[in-house]
Design a protein around this motif. Structure first.
Motif, mmCIF file in Angstrom:
data_model
loop_
_atom_site.group_PDB
_atom_site.id
_atom_site.type_symbol
_atom_site.label_atom_id
_atom_site.label_comp_id
_atom_site.label_asym_id
_atom_site.label_seq_id
_atom_site.Cartn_x
_atom_site.Cartn_y
_atom_site.Cartn_z
ATOM 1 N N SER A 95 0.807 -1.215 0.000
ATOM 2 C CA SER A 95 0.000 0.000 0.000
ATOM 3 C C SER A 95 0.844 1.271 0.000
ATOM 4 C CB SER A 95 -0.930 0.002 1.222
ATOM 5 O OG SER A 95 -1.781 1.128 1.205
ATOM 6 N N SER A 98 3.887 1.711 -3.748
ATOM 7 C CA SER A 98 3.426 1.429 -5.103
ATOM 8 C C SER A 98 3.409 2.652 -6.022
ATOM 9 C CB SER A 98 2.021 0.815 -5.050
ATOM 10 O OG SER A 98 1.124 1.688 -4.392
ATOM 11 N N ARG A 99 4.160 3.689 -5.690
ATOM 12 C CA ARG A 99 4.236 4.856 -6.564
ATOM 13 C C ARG A 99 5.618 5.470 -6.453
ATOM 14 N NH1 ARG A 99 3.794 9.702 -3.905
ATOM 15 N NH2 ARG A 99 3.283 9.567 -1.688
ATOM 16 N N LYS A 119 -0.008 11.180 -7.702
ATOM 17 C CA LYS A 119 0.076 10.173 -8.752
ATOM 18 C C LYS A 119 -0.749 10.599 -9.955
ATOM 19 C CE LYS A 119 -0.050 5.113 -9.239
ATOM 20 N NZ LYS A 119 -0.375 3.839 -8.552
ATOM 21 N N GLN A 132 -8.700 3.939 -13.093
ATOM 22 C CA GLN A 132 -7.487 3.618 -12.345
ATOM 23 C C GLN A 132 -7.477 4.319 -10.987
ATOM 24 O OE1 GLN A 132 -3.970 4.408 -14.641
ATOM 25 N NE2 GLN A 132 -4.337 2.730 -16.075
ATOM 26 N N ASP A 134 -7.635 2.524 -7.265
ATOM 27 C CA ASP A 134 -6.626 2.851 -6.264
ATOM 28 C C ASP A 134 -7.290 3.253 -4.952
ATOM 29 O OD1 ASP A 134 -3.641 3.094 -6.118
ATOM 30 O OD2 ASP A 134 -4.124 5.129 -5.446
ATOM 31 N N THR A 153 -5.195 2.597 -1.140
ATOM 32 C CA THR A 153 -3.750 2.587 -1.315
ATOM 33 C C THR A 153 -3.097 3.849 -0.768
ATOM 34 O OG1 THR A 153 -4.082 1.327 -3.351
ATOM 35 C CG2 THR A 153 -1.888 2.268 -2.988
#
Length: 258
Positions: free
Chosen positions: A13, A16-17, A199, A206, A210, A215
């Motif tokens: 979590s 992821s970016r 993000k 998407q 998310d 997340t």
């Protein structure tokens, strides 16, 4: 229910970016001319920002977090970067040596703490003389900005007013943190605001997916599944089907150790 950072379901979590390039540029400008060899990221989560400290000139950077789940994520994502290390500790007891760091970053940390002063005391302990502390967090004013196609969080708090009350209780006061830093011995203390892109999503769906996974957004753990789905339905009426860039306004406090 509130977020539980030791929950195995949080795996992935918080790693992821990637960090926003404009954020890196701001940090580079803030630390320009400073000799940064060793840096620490307190409350590092999945290590996204620990890695970015290397771009500020650090030879080595260490991430500290109390969550084993987050630390496993960080180690997995950055397993090939030998200049990074990750270890378990708390904001008040990092386990780092005295006077061993040239830079300490605490991003999205202090709103989770019950005793900010204890963290500031620890930061002062681990920093070298003239070492820099950078705190990044959202104040109540940052959180309560109106919702928009960029500031999705604003729509969330409009839709669920009780979440605005959650933020009011946990978010730091800009001047209080400033005075606490001075009381902890930091000099040249300043405060300013930035917008940081969280993000970019190629499609509206998407972003919705998310959000559905909650997340990297602790506030969403205050909602039930049905409440979250209701908000996602609401968002579909607000957003077009194309690309979405999500951003948030943050407050930055910075100062140097004596």
């Amino acid at each position: 229910m509130s977020i539980h950072f030791h929950d195995e379901r949080l795996k992935g979590s918080y790693n992821s970016r990637d960090a926003d390039a404009d954020w890196v540029k701001t940090m580079q400008e803030l630390t320009a001319g400073e000799d940064i060899k060793h840096a620490a990221d307190i409350g590092c989560g999945g290590g996204i920002y620990t890695n970015e400290l290397l771009k500020l000139g650090a030879d080595r950077a260490v991430g500290i977090d109390f969550s084993e789940v987050s630390l496993r994520d960080a180690k997995e994502r950055h397993q090939h970067e030998r200049r990074l290390s990750f270890q378990q500790g708390t904001a008040e007891r990092t386990g780092l040596a005295r006077c061993g760091q040239d830079l300490v970053l605490a991003r999205a940390l202090i709103h989770h703490l019950s005793d900010t002063a204890a963290f500031l005391k620890e930061a002062a302990r681990v920093l070298c003389a003239k070492g820099r502390l950078i705190i990044q967090d959202r104040t109540v004013s940052d959180c309560l900005l109106p919702g928009s196609h960029v500031h999705i969080r604003g729509w969330l708090l409009d839709y669920f007013p009780h979440l605005a009350e959650v933020e009011k209780k946990r978010r730091p006061n800009k001047m209080d943190v400033l005075e606490q830093m001075k009381a902890a011995g930091f000099t040249g203390v300043t405060v300013f605001s930035i917008w940081e892109k969280r993000k970019q999503f190629a499609t509206r769906q998407q972003l919705l997916d998310d959000l559905r996974q909650r997340t990297g957004r602790s506030i969403l753990h205050e909602l039930t599944d049905s409440e979250l789905e209701a908000f996602l339905d609401f968002l579909q009426t607000k957003l077009s089907e194309g690309a979405v860039t999500e951003a948030n306004r943050w407050t930055i406090w910075t100062g140097q150790a004596t």
